[in-house]
Design a protein around this motif. Structure first.
Motif, PDB file in Angstrom:
ATOM      1  N   THR A  51      11.652   9.262 -14.211  1.00  0.00           N
ATOM      2  CA  THR A  51      11.968  10.559 -13.591  1.00  0.00           C
ATOM      3  C   THR A  51      10.797  11.026 -12.732  1.00  0.00           C
ATOM      4  N   MET A  52       9.597  10.771 -13.219  1.00  0.00           N
ATOM      5  CA  MET A  52       8.385  11.135 -12.456  1.00  0.00           C
ATOM      6  C   MET A  52       8.216  10.185 -11.270  1.00  0.00           C
ATOM      7  N   LEU A  53       8.478   8.908 -11.495  1.00  0.00           N
ATOM      8  CA  LEU A  53       8.324   7.930 -10.408  1.00  0.00           C
ATOM      9  C   LEU A  53       9.212   8.283  -9.222  1.00  0.00           C
ATOM     10  N   ALA A  54      10.386   8.818  -9.518  1.00  0.00           N
ATOM     11  CA  ALA A  54      11.343   9.130  -8.444  1.00  0.00           C
ATOM     12  C   ALA A  54      10.825  10.205  -7.492  1.00  0.00           C
ATOM     13  N   GLN A  55       9.806  10.950  -7.941  1.00  0.00           N
ATOM     14  CA  GLN A  55       9.242  12.017  -7.091  1.00  0.00           C
ATOM     15  C   GLN A  55       8.121  11.506  -6.191  1.00  0.00           C
ATOM     16  N   LEU A  56       7.728  10.252  -6.376  1.00  0.00           N
ATOM     17  CA  LEU A  56       6.533   9.751  -5.688  1.00  0.00           C
ATOM     18  C   LEU A  56       6.865   9.185  -4.312  1.00  0.00           C
ATOM     19  N   ASP A  57       5.887   9.318  -3.407  1.00  0.00           N
ATOM     20  CA  ASP A  57       5.955   8.583  -2.135  1.00  0.00           C
ATOM     21  C   ASP A  57       4.901   7.480  -2.206  1.00  0.00           C
ATOM     22  N   GLY A  58       4.717   6.750  -1.129  1.00  0.00           N
ATOM     23  CA  GLY A  58       3.800   5.602  -1.163  1.00  0.00           C
ATOM     24  C   GLY A  58       2.411   5.986  -1.601  1.00  0.00           C
ATOM     25  N   ARG A  59       1.893   7.094  -1.009  1.00  0.00           N
ATOM     26  CA  ARG A  59       0.513   7.461  -1.311  1.00  0.00           C
ATOM     27  C   ARG A  59       0.355   7.906  -2.771  1.00  0.00           C
ATOM     28  N   SER A  60       1.284   8.721  -3.220  1.00  0.00           N
ATOM     29  CA  SER A  60       1.172   9.215  -4.609  1.00  0.00           C
ATOM     30  C   SER A  60       1.470   8.099  -5.611  1.00  0.00           C
ATOM     31  N   ALA A  61       2.287   7.123  -5.180  1.00  0.00           N
ATOM     32  CA  ALA A  61       2.535   5.958  -6.058  1.00  0.00           C
ATOM     33  C   ALA A  61       1.255   5.159  -6.222  1.00  0.00           C
ATOM     34  N   ALA A  62       0.549   4.978  -5.103  1.00  0.00           N
ATOM     35  CA  ALA A  62      -0.720   4.232  -5.173  1.00  0.00           C
ATOM     36  C   ALA A  62      -1.728   4.994  -6.036  1.00  0.00           C
ATOM     37  N   GLU A  63      -1.711   6.312  -5.894  1.00  0.00           N
ATOM     38  CA  GLU A  63      -2.644   7.143  -6.696  1.00  0.00           C
ATOM     39  C   GLU A  63      -2.317   7.022  -8.180  1.00  0.00           C
ATOM     40  N   PHE A  64      -1.030   7.060  -8.509  1.00  0.00           N
ATOM     41  CA  PHE A  64      -0.637   6.919  -9.918  1.00  0.00           C
ATOM     42  C   PHE A  64      -1.000   5.529 -10.436  1.00  0.00           C
ATOM     43  N   GLY A  65      -0.793   4.525  -9.575  1.00  0.00           N
ATOM     44  CA  GLY A  65      -1.162   3.156  -9.964  1.00  0.00           C
ATOM     45  C   GLY A  65      -2.632   3.057 -10.295  1.00  0.00           C
TER      46      GLY A  65
END
Ligand SMILES: CCCCCCCCCCCCC/C=C/C(=O)SCCNC(=O)CCNC(=O)[C@H](O)C(C)(C)COP(=O)(O)OP(=O)(O)OC[C@H]1O[C@@H](n2cnc3c(N)ncnc32)[C@H](O)[C@@H]1OP(=O)(O)O
Length: 261
Positions: A70-84
């Motif tokens: 549910t949280m992943l669905a809110q991410l864009d590329g940059r925020s996905a990389a930050e979460f990674g």
């Protein structure tokens, strides 16, 4: 004894064993807040002079079902990389912990859940657990070290089979492949894992940390640097009280008393 507590993670200490328990119903899915709490919890377990080994487990019938989709669905590329980067940092610190860490896989360990277990030194699983990296089915790849640590654990063909199909292993298959160290019925898992962890508590803390550092050096810097790390570790350990105590106890035919110095 309680070492750490927040909404989703607690650390209790008994008989020299620190138990880190993740509690985020319904499946212990990982989000930023939980990762922050996990970081602080493991740091508290490592920092405590009274903990000599660390168990990581989940509440309920699942270990960790991965990052919170549910949280992943809110991410864009940059925020996905930050979460990674956040999740990789947390898991790298768990892997680098100076004390032995044991993943007590009380149920499905999927995605980030298996990646968390892979960051631990030892893994014990309940018989009906499934261990897998299903990210490919989401059109993604594991982002918390799973592609690296699973390949280290299983070798390229088996790791790629799991990564490309997303199909989880049953606990018995994981045992056969050496991905877990033991499989137990649900009634026995907690006790078996605790007793294993407790068996280490009278051991030499400095040598535990050195052995882990030697293995990690091979994985991060290569075999030749691993050999050098062994020699450096021996040089450091021999000049410690524990290094002297272990040899003296053997020659005096008595049990050693290691004090971590
Ligand atoms: C727009 C795209 C953006 C993408 C951005 C990507 C960014 C990536 C950054 C880096 C990521 C770090 C690396 C980690 C990645 C992951 O871990 S991805 C997730 C991997 N895990 C999974 O795919 C497991 C998914 N869940 C399942 O397979 C099943 O739910 C289960 C765990 C096997 C349990 O099945 P079952 O018993 O049938 O129960 P369900 O009804 O399916 O689930 C119960 C409730 O739990 C919720 N849930 C399950 N898993 C998750 C989860 N991972 N995150 C959030 N919620 C989860 C499920 O929705 C149910 O909820 P309710 O419907 O409200 O009851």
């Amino acid at each position: 004894m309680l070492l750490f507590e927040n909404d989703n993670v607690t650390v209790t200490l008994a008989s020299g064993v620190a138990t880190v328990t993740i509690d985020r119903p319904p499946v212990n899915a990982l989000n930023r807040e939980l990762l922050g709490a996990l970081d602080a919890a493991v740091a508290a377990a490592v920092r405590s002079p009274d903990s000599h080994s660390i168990l990581l487990t989940g509440t309920g019938r699942r270990f960790v079902a991965g990052a919170d989709i549910t949280m992943l669905a809110q991410l864009d590329g940059r925020s996905a990389a930050e979460f990674g980067k956040i999740i990789q940092g947390t898991f790298n610190r768990i892997e680098a912990a100076s004390k032995p860490t044991v993943a007590v896989i009380n149920g499905d360990a999927l995605g980030g859940g298996l990646e968390l277990a892979l960051a631990c030194d030892i893994r014990f699983a309940v018989a009906d657990a499934r261990l897998g990296l299903p990210e490919i089915r989401l059109g993604l790849v594991p982002g918390a070290g799973g592609t690296q640590r699973l390949t280290e654990a299983l070798g390229k063909p088996r790791a790629l089979e799991m990564l490309l199909t997303g199909t989880p292993l049953r606990a018995s298959q994981a045992l056969d492949l050496g991905l877990v160290n033991g499989v137990f019925d649900r009634a026995d898992l907690g006790r078996e894992a605790f007793e294993w962890a407790r068996s280490l508590t009278a051991g030499p803390p400095l040598a535990y940390a050195a052995a882990k550092a030697c293995v990690r050096t091979n994985l991060t810097a290569g075999r030749d640097r691993g050999f050098l790390e062994e020699v450096k570790s021996l040089e450091n350990l021999v000049d410690t009280a524990d290094g002297r105590e272990g040899v003296a106890a053997f020659l005096q035919k008595r049990a050693p008393h290691f004090r971590g110095c």
